[in-house]
Write an enzyme that holds these catalytic residues in place. Structure first.
Site, short mmCIF file in Angstrom:
data_model
loop_
_atom_site.label_atom_id
_atom_site.label_comp_id
_atom_site.label_asym_id
_atom_site.label_seq_id
_atom_site.Cartn_x
_atom_site.Cartn_y
_atom_site.Cartn_z
N CYS A 115 0.72 -1.47 0.05
CA CYS A 115 -0.06 -0.22 -0.01
C CYS A 115 0.82 1.24 0.16
O CYS A 115 0.52 2.39 -0.40
CB CYS A 115 -1.02 -0.06 1.16
SG CYS A 115 -2.38 -1.30 1.05
N HIS A 247 -3.29 7.46 2.44
CA HIS A 247 -3.74 6.24 2.10
C HIS A 247 -4.82 6.05 2.54
O HIS A 247 -5.34 6.29 3.62
CB HIS A 247 -2.49 5.19 2.28
CG HIS A 247 -3.22 3.80 2.11
ND1 HIS A 247 -3.58 3.37 1.00
CD2 HIS A 247 -3.23 2.70 2.87
CE1 HIS A 247 -3.91 2.14 0.92
NE2 HIS A 247 -3.66 1.69 2.06
N ASN A 277 -10.12 0.57 -0.45
CA ASN A 277 -8.74 0.64 -0.34
C ASN A 277 -8.22 0.13 -1.70
O ASN A 277 -8.24 -1.14 -1.91
CB ASN A 277 -8.17 -0.37 0.92
CG ASN A 277 -6.85 -0.38 1.03
OD1 ASN A 277 -5.78 0.08 0.25
ND2 ASN A 277 -6.31 -0.84 2.14
O1 UT7 Z 1 -3.86 -0.82 3.62
C1 UT7 Z 1 -3.16 -1.59 4.14
C2 UT7 Z 1 -3.43 -1.63 5.54
N1 UT7 Z 1 -4.71 -2.27 6.04
C3 UT7 Z 1 -5.16 -1.67 7.05
O2 UT7 Z 1 -4.75 -0.71 7.37
C4 UT7 Z 1 -6.30 -2.50 7.69
C5 UT7 Z 1 -6.45 -2.17 9.14
N2 UT7 Z 1 -7.55 -2.84 9.71
C6 UT7 Z 1 -8.76 -2.50 9.57
O3 UT7 Z 1 -8.96 -1.77 8.89
C7 UT7 Z 1 -9.78 -3.10 10.49
O4 UT7 Z 1 -9.03 -3.86 11.57
C8 UT7 Z 1 -10.84 -4.12 9.96
C9 UT7 Z 1 -11.88 -3.09 9.25
C10 UT7 Z 1 -10.33 -4.95 8.93
C11 UT7 Z 1 -11.55 -4.68 10.89
O5 UT7 Z 1 -12.47 -4.01 12.00
P1 UT7 Z 1 -11.68 -4.12 13.62
O6 UT7 Z 1 -12.77 -3.11 14.29
O7 UT7 Z 1 -10.60 -4.28 13.58
O8 UT7 Z 1 -12.64 -5.55 13.76
P2 UT7 Z 1 -11.91 -7.05 14.27
O9 UT7 Z 1 -11.04 -7.70 13.41
O10 UT7 Z 1 -11.30 -6.64 15.57
O11 UT7 Z 1 -13.23 -7.51 14.48
C12 UT7 Z 1 -14.54 -7.48 15.38
C13 UT7 Z 1 -15.36 -8.43 15.11
C14 UT7 Z 1 -15.22 -9.81 15.38
O12 UT7 Z 1 -16.26 -10.35 15.93
P3 UT7 Z 1 -16.08 -10.75 17.44
O13 UT7 Z 1 -14.92 -11.62 17.37
O14 UT7 Z 1 -16.12 -9.41 18.29
O15 UT7 Z 1 -17.46 -11.46 17.73
C15 UT7 Z 1 -15.21 -10.03 13.68
O16 UT7 Z 1 -15.44 -11.41 13.63
O17 UT7 Z 1 -16.16 -7.94 14.13
C16 UT7 Z 1 -16.21 -9.27 13.29
N3 UT7 Z 1 -16.08 -9.04 11.76
C17 UT7 Z 1 -17.18 -8.66 10.89
N4 UT7 Z 1 -18.39 -8.54 11.44
C18 UT7 Z 1 -19.28 -8.23 10.08
C19 UT7 Z 1 -14.81 -8.92 11.11
N5 UT7 Z 1 -15.12 -8.50 9.78
C20 UT7 Z 1 -16.50 -8.35 9.73
C21 UT7 Z 1 -17.37 -8.23 8.77
N6 UT7 Z 1 -18.72 -8.01 8.96
N7 UT7 Z 1 -17.13 -7.91 7.45
#
Ligand code: UT7
Length: 320
Positions: A115, A247, A277
């Site tokens: 990225c 970004h 992204n």
């Molecule tokens: O460009 C390169 C760099 N990349 C980035 O910077 C990406 C950085 N990361 C992010 O943008 C975020 O971490 C995400 C958007 C990918 C995820 O958001 P988050 O707030 O960090 O969620 P998480 O991974 O901590 O998951 C929280 C909950 C989990 O459920 P439980 O375990 O709390 O029951 C996940 O299973 O959200 C759940 N979850 C979803 N729910 C609905 C994860 N993805 C999804 C989804 N829809 N798509």
């Protein structure tokens, strides 16, 4: 010898096809509400079957070349940042050179810094121009992420989109690029990666692998630090930055960086809502959009930054 590299023209390309959050929610267990709240994304563009990183790069590059008022053969160096090349070799930059009919045998190569690839390529271009080794450099970020994503993995498929952005940098006596900073830390290699086809793979390992929340935390801290380092290196304070062109990985990461800079969101160029992204294409696409719609004006100070797999991260400060 001219001391600075100045932006002479920009271009951008997005495929026609739109994939909304509802389209994704019809395939995996997610919802429009969750995606908007956690990422700021509502839709993203998806390349058609006949498109490629080089075809998208060509369209963006032709716009940048036209805006700069030069001919393709005036280009001294072509650098393409991509993690989704048409071929492993030759480079997408060579394919772009052929597409643009650049016949002067100028060097053309790819940069792979995920990225942050555009910022890395931009930094290299700046060094070439400052050292007098090139006068006109075409710098492109082009990505076909939709073919690298597992569309059954809700943790990654909601984030990514396709597109290309291009910048034509030209030698100038006036600034120009004020500074670039690039960094990498391979310790984080397993938090965000794409396995290579040259390694034998089972099917689920063919796609982007990411531990999103771990990436998120490091991204926020690291971008805060590089913003501070960039200001200090240029003896500037936060109020002297007119525009932030970040970004576009997650609106919450962008807002954290804006807060660190004490910048209102009106001064931050955001494309994430409709583009998602686009990896190395996101910064040049956002820059191109804000230049073409008149937000970014000549003489203004613009801070670009990116963070991604590696981890690799960087910034570029310009007086437009
Ligand atoms: O460009 C390169 C760099 N990349 C980035 O910077 C990406 C950085 N990361 C992010 O943008 C975020 O971490 C995400 C958007 C990918 C995820 O958001 P988050 O707030 O960090 O969620 P998480 O991974 O901590 O998951 C929280 C909950 C989990 O459920 P439980 O375990 O709390 O029951 C996940 O299973 O959200 C759940 N979850 C979803 N729910 C609905 C994860 N993805 C999804 C989804 N829809 N798509």
């Amino acid at each position: 010898m001219s001391r600075f590299a100045r932006i002479a023209g920009t271009g951008g390309y997005l495929p026609d096809r739109v994939r909304t959050n509802d389209d994704i929610a019809a395939q995996v267990d997610t919802s429009d509400e969750w995606i908007v709240e956690r990422t700021g994304i509502r839709s993203r563009r998806i390349a058609g079957p006949d498109e490629s990183a080089s075809s998208m790069a060509e369209i963006a590059s032709r716009q940048a070349i036209e805006a700069a008022g030069i001919a393709p053969d005036d280009i001294d160096l072509i650098i393409v940042a991509t993690s989704s090349p048409d071929r492993v070799f030759p480079s997408t930059a060579c394919l772009l050179q052929q597409r643009l009919n650049v016949r002067n045998c100028c060097p053309a190569f790819d940069v792979q810094a995920a990225c942050s690839g555009f910022i890395f390529a931009f930094s290299i271009a700046d060094q070439y121009i400052r050292s007098g080794n090139a006068r006109r450099v075409l710098v492109v970020g082009s990505e076909l992420n939709s073919r690298l994503v597992d569309w059954t993995d809700r943790a990654t498929c909601i984030l990514f989109g396709d597109g290309a952005g291009a910048v034509l940098l030209e030698a100038s006596d006036e600034p120009g690029v004020l500074s670039t900073h690039i960094n990498s830390d391979g310790q984080y290699r397993d938090l965000l990666y794409l396995p290579n086809a040259s390694v034998s793979l089972d099917d689920e390992k063919r796609f982007i692998q990411m531990q999103g929340n771990e990436v998120f935390k490091v991204a926020v801290n690291t971008l805060g630090k590089i913003v501070d380092d960039t200001l200090a290196a240029n003896h500037l304070n936060q109020s002297e930055i007119d525009w932030l062109v970040p970004h576009q990985a997650n609106i919450r990461i962008i807002m954290a960086t804006a807060k660190k800079l004490k910048m209102p969101m009106e001064r931050v160029v955001c494309t994430i809502e409709t583009q998602g992204n686009t990896s190395s294409a996101s910064v040049p696409l956002a820059l191109n959009e804000a230049i073409r719609d008149g937000r970014i004006q000549r003489g203004q100070t613009v801070l670009m930054e990116a963070f991604g797999s590696g981890f690799a991260w960087g910034s570029a400060l310009i007086r437009y």
